[in-house]
Write a protein that holds these residues in place. Sequence first.
Motif, PDB file in Angstrom:
ATOM      1  N   LEU A 178       0.820  -1.215   0.000  1.00 58.18           N
ATOM      2  CA  LEU A 178       0.000   0.000   0.000  1.00 58.18           C
ATOM      3  C   LEU A 178       0.851   1.261   0.000  1.00 58.18           C
ATOM      4  O   LEU A 178       0.348   2.354  -0.289  1.00 58.18           O
ATOM      5  N   GLY A 179       2.119   1.126   0.332  1.00 52.78           N
ATOM      6  CA  GLY A 179       3.001   2.292   0.342  1.00 52.78           C
ATOM      7  C   GLY A 179       2.544   3.329   1.348  1.00 52.78           C
ATOM      8  O   GLY A 179       2.282   3.018   2.519  1.00 52.78           O
ATOM      9  N   ALA A 180       2.404   4.567   0.921  1.00 55.65           N
ATOM     10  CA  ALA A 180       2.008   5.657   1.815  1.00 55.65           C
ATOM     11  C   ALA A 180       0.577   5.517   2.308  1.00 55.65           C
ATOM     12  O   ALA A 180       0.164   6.249   3.218  1.00 55.65           O
ATOM     13  N   TYR A 181      -0.172   4.596   1.735  1.00 55.13           N
ATOM     14  CA  TYR A 181      -1.556   4.381   2.158  1.00 55.13           C
ATOM     15  C   TYR A 181      -1.660   3.299   3.234  1.00 55.13           C
ATOM     16  O   TYR A 181      -2.751   2.944   3.657  1.00 55.13           O
ATOM     17  N   LYS A 182      -0.536   2.779   3.686  1.00 55.75           N
ATOM     18  CA  LYS A 182      -0.525   1.721   4.689  1.00 55.75           C
ATOM     19  C   LYS A 182      -1.015   2.247   6.043  1.00 55.75           C
ATOM     20  O   LYS A 182      -0.505   3.243   6.547  1.00 55.75           O
ATOM     21  N   PRO A 183      -2.010   1.599   6.657  1.00 58.82           N
ATOM     22  CA  PRO A 183      -2.485   2.040   7.974  1.00 58.82           C
ATOM     23  C   PRO A 183      -1.422   1.838   9.044  1.00 58.82           C
ATOM     24  O   PRO A 183      -0.460   1.080   8.869  1.00 58.82           O
ATOM     25  N   GLU A 184      -1.625   2.482  10.174  1.00 59.75           N
ATOM     26  CA  GLU A 184      -0.748   2.293  11.329  1.00 59.75           C
ATOM     27  C   GLU A 184      -1.402   1.343  12.326  1.00 59.75           C
ATOM     28  O   GLU A 184      -2.609   1.122  12.295  1.00 59.75           O
ATOM     29  N   ASN A 185      -0.584   0.789  13.231  1.00 63.67           N
ATOM     30  CA  ASN A 185      -1.077  -0.074  14.314  1.00 63.67           C
ATOM     31  C   ASN A 185      -1.993  -1.169  13.785  1.00 63.67           C
ATOM     32  O   ASN A 185      -3.156  -1.320  14.186  1.00 63.67           O
ATOM     33  N   ILE A 186      -1.462  -1.965  12.887  1.00 68.16           N
ATOM     34  CA  ILE A 186      -2.250  -2.966  12.167  1.00 68.16           C
ATOM     35  C   ILE A 186      -2.577  -4.169  13.053  1.00 68.16           C
ATOM     36  O   ILE A 186      -1.727  -4.681  13.780  1.00 68.16           O
ATOM     37  N   ASP A 187      -3.818  -4.617  12.981  1.00 60.88           N
ATOM     38  CA  ASP A 187      -4.275  -5.850  13.608  1.00 60.88           C
ATOM     39  C   ASP A 187      -4.331  -6.908  12.507  1.00 60.88           C
ATOM     40  O   ASP A 187      -5.075  -6.753  11.534  1.00 60.88           O
TER      41      ASP A 187
END
Length: 352
Positions: free
Chosen positions: A167-176
């Motif tokens: 996803l590059g810059a679209y990658k979410p943070e704190n992934i479950d």
Amino acid sequence: MKWLKRHLLEWLLNKRRKSAFDPARVKKILILRNDKIGDMIVSTPLLRELKAAWPDVVIHVAASSVNHDIIRDCPHVDRTVLWDHGSLLYNLKVIAGLRRQRYDLILSMSLRFSPSYQFYLKLLGGRHLHGPRIAKYGTTTGNLGMYDHTVDYPADRHILQTYFDALGAYKPENIDYRYELYNVDAYAGKALAFVAGLEDSYAGLVCFNYQGSCANRTLGKEDAAALCRQLADRYPDYAIVVIHPPGDRERAAAVVAGSDRANVMLSFATAHVLELAALVRECDLVVSPDTAVIHIASVYNKKVLGFYVNSGNHRWFYPMCDHFRIMLSPTDSINDIDSQATISAIDELMAT
């Protein structure tokens, strides 16, 4: 010839007018997942985490008729589009419909580098295209100008982590990274009735699957029956339930008969993948080759013993649950895995 193919691909699959990727401008996403059941299950965290991070974004998924039921009731997906492998005319018709959606971001997760597939990706016409970096024809997808972001798929970590990196810059943070299934209760009637009939006689259930994705990843009838027999003798107070894909009930019955143990029994016939999920949800241990059954078990954090051939899949697709053991074949057939080592690994799992 390789030189010609490389230059032809890099020229035809270029993109002359490219814009900088701005996550704030992404309003509509297409995720291409028109392959197998297990691949779709592994991708469910991607759908959930994207929607949680970007609640206003519209998410469409291209699914196959094989795995469509996994996300039919997914609350994170706004629309599912069926796209099976078909004729050129069929593919172009599907692509034309998708192209009209004017996607801001298209995420391809396929590791195929066939020229036809890459041309289909270009025809989709997304503003931005992200995907795996695959080497072929003396080049890589990263050298094709139509891609805005590509990533390597390292062999030493779960493939789901790389899906998110794509996803590059679209990658979410704190992934479950938990897998999900949806609306399983609507398909649970047969499983609950089946389990209710066993509760007075057994302390628990072991779900045993012999079927893999191809011949070398499938346990032979004799090997499956022998392993069921060992399990039944080792755990006489457990029901060893042999599951099977639709249309393979005769073979499953032969495995049960070959085990020659009263606590080895045939599952009810499942007509829908979520009926199978409902049964797996009730089990204490799942024993299976590397296939969708392992990923279904991971949804419910079951104890899992998985059979893998020596191809690297045990690193990319290991069970995403708290307690699991991997039995890795020394060859390209899971029938060459040592049965006594398998029982020892099951003992370790049952003791946790």
